[in-house]
Design an enzyme around this catalytic site. Structure first.
Site, short mmCIF file in Angstrom:
data_model
loop_
_atom_site.label_atom_id
_atom_site.label_comp_id
_atom_site.label_asym_id
_atom_site.label_seq_id
_atom_site.Cartn_x
_atom_site.Cartn_y
_atom_site.Cartn_z
N SER A 145 7.67 31.28 -55.67
CA SER A 145 7.20 29.98 -55.18
C SER A 145 6.72 29.16 -56.36
CB SER A 145 6.05 30.16 -54.19
OG SER A 145 5.45 28.91 -53.87
N TYR A 160 -2.37 33.88 -52.31
CA TYR A 160 -0.94 33.58 -52.26
C TYR A 160 -0.44 33.12 -53.63
CZ TYR A 160 3.46 31.33 -50.91
OH TYR A 160 4.78 30.97 -50.81
#
Length: 254
Positions: A145, A160
């Site tokens: 990501s 995350y």
């Protein structure tokens, strides 16, 4: 074009029941590959993934399990190889996302993020490489990501972000271990993408903020992750290993 042709490839795709994973699984089949789609036993979309691939005239199989369970991953790959053929290509898309202020985050929430997004991905890479390395050929693509490169404005997700940074560096580390043994390892770091998780009605205001913060003025569609996945899996990227490919609409330029 031959450079992007995946005919004859046998692909293993985790998280294949929804979102980016489902679209990449179908996209690899569109490029000629046969695909084993892996997702949790509760995933309702895996059967649809298989149907869409079979409608393209490619072979497909639904494989159920948990990326945190070494046994279920090994069984899935063994089943894929027995029913379709030797594993040549893997795209690891399975992952979770949530948010909480760091000072209030429960340890179980932190641990679950790392169990799935880092340890689970490592276990998949390990099992995939065990199949590929003896044959001296293979490609592994991990979905990371842009949150592993930047910190998203307004989103409290230290667990995350750091987990996705780990995915990027893990991919580079594995790439260097296996570079001279024929297995390439790369990662894709998507920006804000219009998956079902990001386009729920209650997310409308957050979605507009995502679009406003992206230089191209919109979120990516899941279709726009297919090309990068095919490229890194194909002959076109035969000299690419340890690459993290940002697919973020220019977000990381600002």
């Amino acid at each position: 074009m031959e450079l992007f042709d995946l005919t004859g490839k046998v692909c293993f795709v985790t998280g294949a029941g929804s979102g980016i994973g489902q679209r990449i699984a179908v996209g690899l089949a569109e490029a000629g590959a046969d695909v084993g789609g892996f997702d949790t036993p509760s995933s309702p979309g895996l059967a649809e993934t298989v149907s869409r691939i079979e409608a393209l005239g490619r072979r497909a199989i639904a494989l159920r399990g948990d990326v945190t369970d070494e046994g279920s991953i090994a069984t899935a790959i063994s089943t894929l190889e027995a029913e379709i053929g030797p594993l040549t290509t893997a795209v690891n898309c399975a992952g979770i996302a949530n948010a909480a202020p760091a000072e209030d985050m429960d340890r179980a929430q932190w641990q679950r993020m790392y169990d799935v997004n880092v340890t689970g991905l490592f276990l998949c890479c390990q099992a995939e490489a065990r199949a590929m390395l003896p044959r001296g050929e293979g490609s592994i693509v991990n979905i990371a990501s842009m949150s592993g490169v930047i910190v998203n404005r307004g989103l409290m997700q230290a667990h995350y972000n750091s987990a996705k940074a780990a995915v990027i560096h893990l991919s580079k580390s594995l790439a260097m271990e296996w570079a001279q043994r024929g297995v390439r390892v790369n990662s894709i770091s998507p920006g804000y993408t219009a998956t079902p998780m990001n386009t729920r009605p209650e997310m409308v205001h957050q979605t507009r903020a995502f679009e406003d913060q992206t230089p191209m003025g919109r979120m990516a569609s899941v279709d726009e992750l297919v090309g990068p996945a095919i490229f890194l899996s194909a002959k076109a990227a035969s000299f690419c290993t340890g690459v993290d490919l940002l697919v973020d609409g220019g977000f990381c330029c600002w």
